[in-house]
Write an enzyme that holds these catalytic residues in place. Sequence first.
Site, PDB file in Angstrom:
ATOM      1  N   ASP A 146      14.818   0.705   5.496  1.00  0.00           N
ATOM      2  CA  ASP A 146      15.896   0.540   4.292  1.00  0.00           C
ATOM      3  C   ASP A 146      16.339  -0.722   4.537  1.00  0.00           C
ATOM      4  O   ASP A 146      16.990  -0.918   5.709  1.00  0.00           O
ATOM      5  CB  ASP A 146      16.576   1.838   4.180  1.00  0.00           C
ATOM      6  CG  ASP A 146      17.418   1.737   2.775  1.00  0.00           C
ATOM      7  OD1 ASP A 146      17.064   1.822   1.838  1.00  0.00           O
ATOM      8  OD2 ASP A 146      18.774   1.469   3.147  1.00  0.00           O
ATOM      9  N   ASN A 199      22.528  -7.865  -4.519  1.00  0.00           N
ATOM     10  CA  ASN A 199      22.235  -7.747  -5.750  1.00  0.00           C
ATOM     11  C   ASN A 199      23.725  -8.170  -6.561  1.00  0.00           C
ATOM     12  O   ASN A 199      23.716  -9.016  -7.577  1.00  0.00           O
ATOM     13  CB  ASN A 199      21.995  -6.309  -6.219  1.00  0.00           C
ATOM     14  CG  ASN A 199      20.669  -5.955  -5.970  1.00  0.00           C
ATOM     15  OD1 ASN A 199      19.669  -7.260  -5.872  1.00  0.00           O
ATOM     16  ND2 ASN A 199      20.042  -4.815  -5.759  1.00  0.00           N
ATOM     17  N   ASP A 250      15.309  -8.984  -5.733  1.00  0.00           N
ATOM     18  CA  ASP A 250      13.807  -8.435  -5.915  1.00  0.00           C
ATOM     19  C   ASP A 250      13.114  -9.681  -5.012  1.00  0.00           C
ATOM     20  O   ASP A 250      12.026  -9.041  -4.419  1.00  0.00           O
ATOM     21  CB  ASP A 250      13.633  -8.875  -7.438  1.00  0.00           C
ATOM     22  CG  ASP A 250      14.130  -7.614  -8.366  1.00  0.00           C
ATOM     23  OD1 ASP A 250      14.397  -6.641  -7.660  1.00  0.00           O
ATOM     24  OD2 ASP A 250      14.100  -7.896  -9.490  1.00  0.00           O
ATOM     25  N   GLU A 259      14.904   0.184  -2.400  1.00  0.00           N
ATOM     26  CA  GLU A 259      14.879  -0.693  -1.204  1.00  0.00           C
ATOM     27  C   GLU A 259      14.125  -0.082   0.020  1.00  0.00           C
ATOM     28  O   GLU A 259      14.280  -0.894   0.976  1.00  0.00           O
ATOM     29  CB  GLU A 259      16.168  -1.705  -1.006  1.00  0.00           C
ATOM     30  CG  GLU A 259      17.226  -0.867  -0.529  1.00  0.00           C
ATOM     31  CD  GLU A 259      17.940  -0.313  -1.935  1.00  0.00           C
ATOM     32  OE1 GLU A 259      19.004   0.186  -1.476  1.00  0.00           O
ATOM     33  OE2 GLU A 259      17.707  -0.599  -3.017  1.00  0.00           O
TER      34      GLU A 259
END
Length: 242
Positions: free
Chosen positions: A101, A109, A118, A144
């Site tokens: 993770d 973000n 992304d 993620e």
Amino acid sequence: MLVWVVSLAITYVMIRLAGQGSLGLGMVIASACVLLLGPVVGYGVLRLIFQLEASRQRIAELAVTDELTGCYNRRHFMERAELEWLRSRRHHMPLALILLDADDFKQVNDTHGHQCGDHLLREMALQCRASLRGTDVLARFGGEELIVLLPQTDLAGALAIAERIRHQVQDLVVQWQGQAVTATVSLGVAALHASHASVDALIRDADQALYEAKRAGRNRVRGAPVQELLPELAIVESTGQA
């Protein structure tokens, strides 16, 4: 050739039924039509067949692929994992799994935007793929999170692969709008043992190890506690050590 023969036969029958016209001229005209139109029609048909086959392959690929990362999707991963789990139990082979993770991904973000996030996730998936063998299965598990299935791999081998992935992601630098963006990952590793009644149980152990890696400060690799091996695997290992 078949079309040419059929065309000649049809021309012959039509001229005979009409009772007039030159049979030789009719045969020449039928042959010319076949020779001129046949390649054009054949090319069109073959092109359509190839396009349909390419579309079929693309649809089949999309059905098992995560659109963002290019890895396998979760559904396909679970199907492959079930098969590998059954094979490992049946043939007494080791099997391991890595759940990873991205650390503080929300901050990426919020700071640089979701498009940057992304892009970073895609690059992380590429780094993971570079560390794996052709038989390993890499998939996006959700958000993620990425997951890796490692056939014929024990806990020690899986921990080594996980550490290699951690280092490669840690060294990753993505340039985004003139800024250098970095990331780290936490990884949980689990290997098949007697208490794993299903693939879900193996994933739960890896998830617990991932939680321990996060709790220890992130950018860590943690393995699930080593428990009693399957009896068959224990026999294989003791034989190998002997």
